[in-house]
Design a protein around this motif. Structure first.
Motif, PDB file in Angstrom:
ATOM      1  N   GLY A  94     -19.515  13.865 -89.390  1.00 23.38           N
ATOM      2  CA  GLY A  94     -20.517  14.436 -90.266  1.00 23.38           C
ATOM      3  C   GLY A  94     -21.697  15.259 -89.549  1.00 23.38           C
ATOM      4  N   SER A  95     -21.959  14.580 -88.353  1.00 19.32           N
ATOM      5  CA  SER A  95     -23.333  15.514 -87.866  1.00 19.32           C
ATOM      6  C   SER A  95     -22.906  16.306 -86.585  1.00 19.32           C
ATOM      7  N   ALA A  96     -21.729  16.596 -86.504  1.00 16.97           N
ATOM      8  CA  ALA A  96     -21.264  17.691 -85.392  1.00 16.97           C
ATOM      9  C   ALA A  96     -21.601  19.057 -85.614  1.00 16.97           C
ATOM     10  N   ALA A 118     -12.185  18.839 -92.124  1.00 13.38           N
ATOM     11  CA  ALA A 118     -11.997  19.682 -93.393  1.00 13.38           C
ATOM     12  C   ALA A 118     -13.252  20.010 -94.048  1.00 13.38           C
ATOM     13  N   LYS A 119     -13.808  18.821 -94.365  1.00 11.90           N
ATOM     14  CA  LYS A 119     -14.941  18.872 -95.122  1.00 11.90           C
ATOM     15  C   LYS A 119     -16.365  19.364 -94.318  1.00 11.90           C
ATOM     16  N   SER A 120     -16.312  19.160 -93.093  1.00 13.65           N
ATOM     17  CA  SER A 120     -17.465  19.045 -92.018  1.00 13.65           C
ATOM     18  C   SER A 120     -18.011  20.639 -92.341  1.00 13.65           C
ATOM     19  N   SER A 121     -19.383  20.863 -92.181  1.00  6.57           N
ATOM     20  CA  SER A 121     -19.820  21.942 -91.968  1.00  6.57           C
ATOM     21  C   SER A 121     -19.870  22.617 -90.581  1.00  6.57           C
ATOM     22  N   ALA A 122     -19.319  21.839 -89.517  1.00 10.40           N
ATOM     23  CA  ALA A 122     -19.150  22.146 -88.241  1.00 10.40           C
ATOM     24  C   ALA A 122     -18.141  22.971 -88.073  1.00 10.40           C
ATOM     25  N   TYR A 123     -18.329  23.917 -86.984  1.00 12.43           N
ATOM     26  CA  TYR A 123     -17.188  24.873 -86.721  1.00 12.43           C
ATOM     27  C   TYR A 123     -16.051  24.173 -86.141  1.00 12.43           C
ATOM     28  N   SER A 124     -15.049  24.291 -86.630  1.00 10.15           N
ATOM     29  CA  SER A 124     -13.809  23.540 -85.987  1.00 10.15           C
ATOM     30  C   SER A 124     -12.858  24.244 -85.496  1.00 10.15           C
ATOM     31  N   SER A 174     -20.908  30.043 -77.150  1.00 11.93           N
ATOM     32  CA  SER A 174     -21.804  29.866 -78.218  1.00 11.93           C
ATOM     33  C   SER A 174     -21.736  28.813 -79.052  1.00 11.93           C
ATOM     34  N   ALA A 175     -21.171  27.637 -78.799  1.00  9.53           N
ATOM     35  CA  ALA A 175     -20.886  26.571 -79.613  1.00  9.53           C
ATOM     36  C   ALA A 175     -21.966  26.043 -80.096  1.00  9.53           C
ATOM     37  N   ALA A 176     -22.117  25.659 -81.452  1.00 14.07           N
ATOM     38  CA  ALA A 176     -23.228  24.873 -81.996  1.00 14.07           C
ATOM     39  C   ALA A 176     -22.975  23.185 -81.661  1.00 14.07           C
ATOM     40  N   LYS A 177     -24.203  22.818 -81.445  1.00  8.41           N
ATOM     41  CA  LYS A 177     -24.406  21.273 -80.819  1.00  8.41           C
ATOM     42  C   LYS A 177     -24.491  20.349 -82.020  1.00  8.41           C
ATOM     43  N   PRO A 178     -24.338  19.372 -82.079  1.00  7.71           N
ATOM     44  CA  PRO A 178     -23.501  18.638 -80.941  1.00  7.71           C
ATOM     45  C   PRO A 178     -22.138  19.082 -80.992  1.00  7.71           C
ATOM     46  N   LEU A 179     -21.341  18.932 -79.787  1.00  7.23           N
ATOM     47  CA  LEU A 179     -20.011  19.480 -79.892  1.00  7.23           C
ATOM     48  C   LEU A 179     -19.069  18.126 -79.508  1.00  7.23           C
ATOM     49  N   PHE A 204     -15.939   7.126 -86.885  1.00  4.72           N
ATOM     50  CA  PHE A 204     -15.485   8.569 -86.560  1.00  4.72           C
ATOM     51  C   PHE A 204     -15.943   9.408 -87.642  1.00  4.72           C
ATOM     52  N   GLU A 205     -16.063   9.163 -88.889  1.00  7.13           N
ATOM     53  CA  GLU A 205     -16.536   9.947 -89.801  1.00  7.13           C
ATOM     54  C   GLU A 205     -17.885  10.307 -89.758  1.00  7.13           C
TER      55      GLU A 205
END
Ligand code: 3PG
Length: 412
Positions: A326-328, A357-363, A199-204, A321-322
């Motif tokens: 940022g859009s992951a 760490a700052k990204s809202s992506a699931y890490s 159930s990974a949110a995209k883009p991965l 890379f940032e």
């Protein structure tokens, strides 16, 4: 989930039983000292269960090296640290399955624990998965390790999810001979990664760095082909090898370093990957090296530099890379961007970690060195899931059935 058929050790009566316990306590080491306790700590609940239950515990485990299989060491520091962290006395004997080890296992009393020597002292442990010796679990029954230890033990417990990708006797053969169980860490890691994978949110986005590039090359093709990875940010040694595969000359010193370690062998597979999935790779456009004790950066177009060891990515790469991070929707990380232990080369790892760490992506991060790197630059609480596994995590995420899981499903 087929894997739920694997039996858990929790609830099993272990009193008076000699338990062969295989955790993964392979830890980041510096100057002979363990510098990250993540895997040791994660092993304690299972160890406690066995000790409190009155088992006689013989622990088998390995210590490798960040650069694959060099610098083998004794596991005395692991026994010492495990004792400190758990309050359980863990004896050490620097013998894997010779007479001394066997004698100590025979003498174990209820609630006692002995850690045996580094499994990697035995060629058969490494050759079976890394070299060209492709043994099946049945074939491994005649290995020295299995012949010597199996007759002394009643139960086999494996909690080494993070080594689940290793088709080695200590991981996949004992299951054929004795009642075998997985520990709670195995289930915890399995369930967390399974959930993320389905159930990974995209883009991965995968971020692959570090020096152990066999891990990265073991999975990149599959995650790209299956559409698991939308983008792969390749840094560390993998990033350099990808650039070499594009025909870019890097410089004599670095290329010799790769050649000496047989890492040039990855250039051909890298070419194949680029041919097929070039647009999904995000590669470094500049690198850092040291000159006269100072960090210098060099752009791709100014390479080759014959005297430079490229030990970090440069500022322009970091910006690229940032943006991708940022859009992951989901980010998986394995391996630091550079030789972050050296201050001159910590910049890339520092920046990338902070972007994650700052990204809202699931890490999700995994791997001993990755966790050590991350904890140096960020608060691990800012990462959603910290996995003890590195290589096993990336292979699991690539959808490959892991040898350990196979063996546990076929266990006696
Ligand atoms: C790991 O760290 O991936 C496991 O402990 C396996 O170690 P290895 O990569 O040295 O085989």
């Amino acid at each position: 989930m087929e894997e739920v058929k694997i039996k858990s050790i929790i609830g099993v009566d272990v009193k008076g039983k000699t338990v062969l316990f295989r955790p993964d306590i392979n830890s980041p080491v510096k100057g002979g000292k363990i510098v990250n306790d993540n895997r040791l700590n994660a092993t304690i609940p299972t160890l406690k269960y066995l000790v409190d239950g009155g088992a006689k515990v013989a622990v088998i485990a390995h210590q490798g090296d960040t650069l694959d299989y060099q610098n083998l060491m004794s596991m005395a520091p692991h026994a010492e640290r495990l004792t400190e962290l758990s309050g359980i006395k863990v004896d050490y004997i620097d013998d894997v399955c010779g007479e001394y080890a066997l004698q100590r296992v025979r003498e174990l009393k209820e609630g006692e624990v002995v850690l045996l020597g580094n499994l990697r002292y035995l060629t058969e442990e490494v050759s079976t998965f890394e070299k060209d010796v492709k043994l099946k679990a049945e074939d491994m029954l005649s290995t020295y390790l299995v012949r010597r230890l199996a007759p002394l033990c009643d139960i086999y417990v494996n909690d080494a999810f993070s080594a689940a990708h290793r088709n080695a006797p200590s991981m996949v053969a004992f299951e054929l001979l004795m009642p075998s169980y997985a520990g709670p860490l195995f289930f915890k890691e399995y369930e967390a990664l399974h959930k993320v994978m389905t159930s990974a949110a995209k883009p991965l986005v995968f971020v692959l760095g570090g020096a152990k590039i066999s891990d990265a090359f073991g999975m990149m093709g599959k995650v790209l082909k299956d559409g698991v990875a939308d983008k792969i940010i390749a840094c560390g040694v993998t990033g350099v090898v990808m650039r070499l595969a594009q025909g870019k000359k890097i410089g004599a010193k670095y290329e010799n370093w790769l050649r000496d370690r047989d890492l040039m062998a990855f250039v051909e597979p890298a070419k194949e990957l680029l041919k097929e999935y070039g647009d999904r790779f995000v590669l470094p456009v500049d690198f850092a090296y040291e000159e006269g004790g100072v960090r210098k950066e060099i752009s791709l177009e100014d390479l080759p530099h014959d005297d430079a060891m490229l030990l970090d990515v440069g500022a322009k790469s970091v910006s690229i890379f940032e943006e991708v991070l940022g859009s992951a929707g989901t980010i998986f990380v394995n391996g630091p961007a550079g030789v972050y232990e050296n201050e001159l080369f910590s910049y890339g790892t520092d920046k990338i970690w902070n972007a994650i760490a700052k990204s809202s992506a699931y890490s999700v991060i995994g791997g001993g060195d990755t966790v050590t790197a991350a904890s140096k630059f960020i608060d691990l609480k800012d990462v959603n899931y910290v996995c003890t596994a590195g290589g096993a995590m990336v292979r699991f995420l690539s959808g490959k059935r892991l040898p350990l899981i196979e063996a546990m499903l076929n266990s006696k």
